[in-house]
Design an enzyme around this catalytic site. Sequence first.
Site, short mmCIF file in Angstrom:
data_model
loop_
_atom_site.label_atom_id
_atom_site.label_comp_id
_atom_site.label_asym_id
_atom_site.label_seq_id
_atom_site.Cartn_x
_atom_site.Cartn_y
_atom_site.Cartn_z
N SER A 1 33.38 50.24 38.11
CA SER A 1 33.69 48.86 38.48
C SER A 1 35.02 48.36 37.92
O SER A 1 35.34 47.19 38.07
CB SER A 1 32.55 47.94 38.02
OG SER A 1 32.30 48.13 36.65
N THR B 1 33.51 43.29 35.84
CA THR B 1 34.79 43.07 35.17
C THR B 1 34.71 43.42 33.70
O THR B 1 33.72 43.09 33.05
CB THR B 1 35.13 41.57 35.26
OG1 THR B 1 35.03 41.20 36.63
CG2 THR B 1 36.48 41.25 34.70
N THR C 1 39.35 44.51 37.06
CA THR C 1 38.17 44.95 37.81
C THR C 1 38.56 45.61 39.13
O THR C 1 39.66 45.36 39.65
CB THR C 1 37.28 43.73 38.12
OG1 THR C 1 36.06 44.16 38.73
CG2 THR C 1 37.95 42.75 39.07
N ARG D 1 39.39 41.52 50.13
CA ARG D 1 38.66 40.53 49.31
C ARG D 1 39.22 40.53 47.88
O ARG D 1 39.44 41.56 47.27
CB ARG D 1 37.17 40.89 49.28
CG ARG D 1 36.31 39.94 48.44
CD ARG D 1 36.08 40.44 47.04
NE ARG D 1 35.10 39.64 46.31
CZ ARG D 1 34.90 39.73 45.00
NH1 ARG D 1 35.59 40.57 44.29
NH2 ARG D 1 34.00 38.98 44.41
N THR E 1 32.45 37.28 34.23
CA THR E 1 32.10 38.48 34.97
C THR E 1 30.96 38.13 35.92
O THR E 1 30.28 37.13 35.73
CB THR E 1 31.68 39.60 34.00
OG1 THR E 1 31.32 40.77 34.74
CG2 THR E 1 30.49 39.20 33.14
N GLY E 2 30.77 38.94 36.94
CA GLY E 2 29.70 38.65 37.89
C GLY E 2 30.26 38.35 39.27
O GLY E 2 31.36 38.79 39.61
N1 GLY Z 1 33.98 39.25 38.90
C1 GLY Z 1 34.73 40.18 39.61
C2 GLY Z 1 34.66 40.04 41.06
O1 GLY Z 1 33.84 39.33 41.60
O2 GLY Z 1 35.47 40.67 41.71
#
Ligand code: GLY
Length: 314
Positions: free
Chosen positions: A67, A169, A187, A197, A220-221
Amino acid sequence: MLGTTGLDLTVFEREGPIQGKPIVISTWNFGYDANKKAWSVLSSGGRALDAVEQGVMVAESDLNNTSVGRGGNPDRDGIVTLDACIMNEKGEAGSVAAIENIEHPISVARMVMEKTPHVMLAGDGAKQFALENGFEAIDLLTEKSKANYKEWLKTSKYKPIINIENHDTIGMLAIDARGNLSGACTTSGLAFKIHGRVGDSPIIGAGLYVDNQYGAAVCTGIGELVMKNLSSFLAVEEMRHKKSPQKACETAIKRIIEKIPDVSNAQVGILAINKKGEVGAYAIREGFTYAVHTNEIEKVFGAKFKMPTEHSGK
Ligand code: GLY
């Protein structure tokens, strides 16, 4: 659980306040190894900015980490695109979004901050800037991420798995021996996202915010939730209004929960630190972990969380 350095990564419950100076904190279990690198900078009197850059580079180069950076899972077209940003103690910021073929987007973000009049470069322009400034173009796909993509193609369904695909992240915050704050996050974003995106991680105030007078926060998330609520900025604002980092994190997460009709497949975790080196951590739901490294502490903790059984809309 063992880190890549072979050390015990047992997740501890936090018993009391966490505080220290110098200090480095970062998201998820993989923050443990990243902190170790950052600590080598901090403990030798280095700058928090160098600590957070070098710290998150560990995760960017970890091929087992699907990730972040090299080895990150690709988007639905099989292309790895990376997001990163960095902020220093002067409030300066640099960021790259949807950059391809560069192992260390965090260092490109730092270069944007230090060598250009801009804050953010995106896509081909970010890559071109990196190549013009000595970064090497590499294939970010690994055997593992190619296999993950092949597996995903069998259904091509996009449904992030909480605390697995969402443990995306690496966000890192540090205070150095001079008392200065800096932060970084990097990330590959959500796995199998639509090509192009961009998440919260390169957005200043969303994925990361640093105010050297009051504190810093990193998220993060699910980036879409963080971007709509500018969660890092909100947490730092709360600290500016004298809230503790823990309360600041709770406010930021509760704000997200208030704004969405359904939290059943949502996870956001946030970390904050204030000028005194006090730490806060909170998440929508159970499972968010964070790593702390000070003179006294070198551990991974489970964050407190709020998972409402029912969304009240309040
Ligand atoms: N938190 C990282 C993302 O949604 O790309």
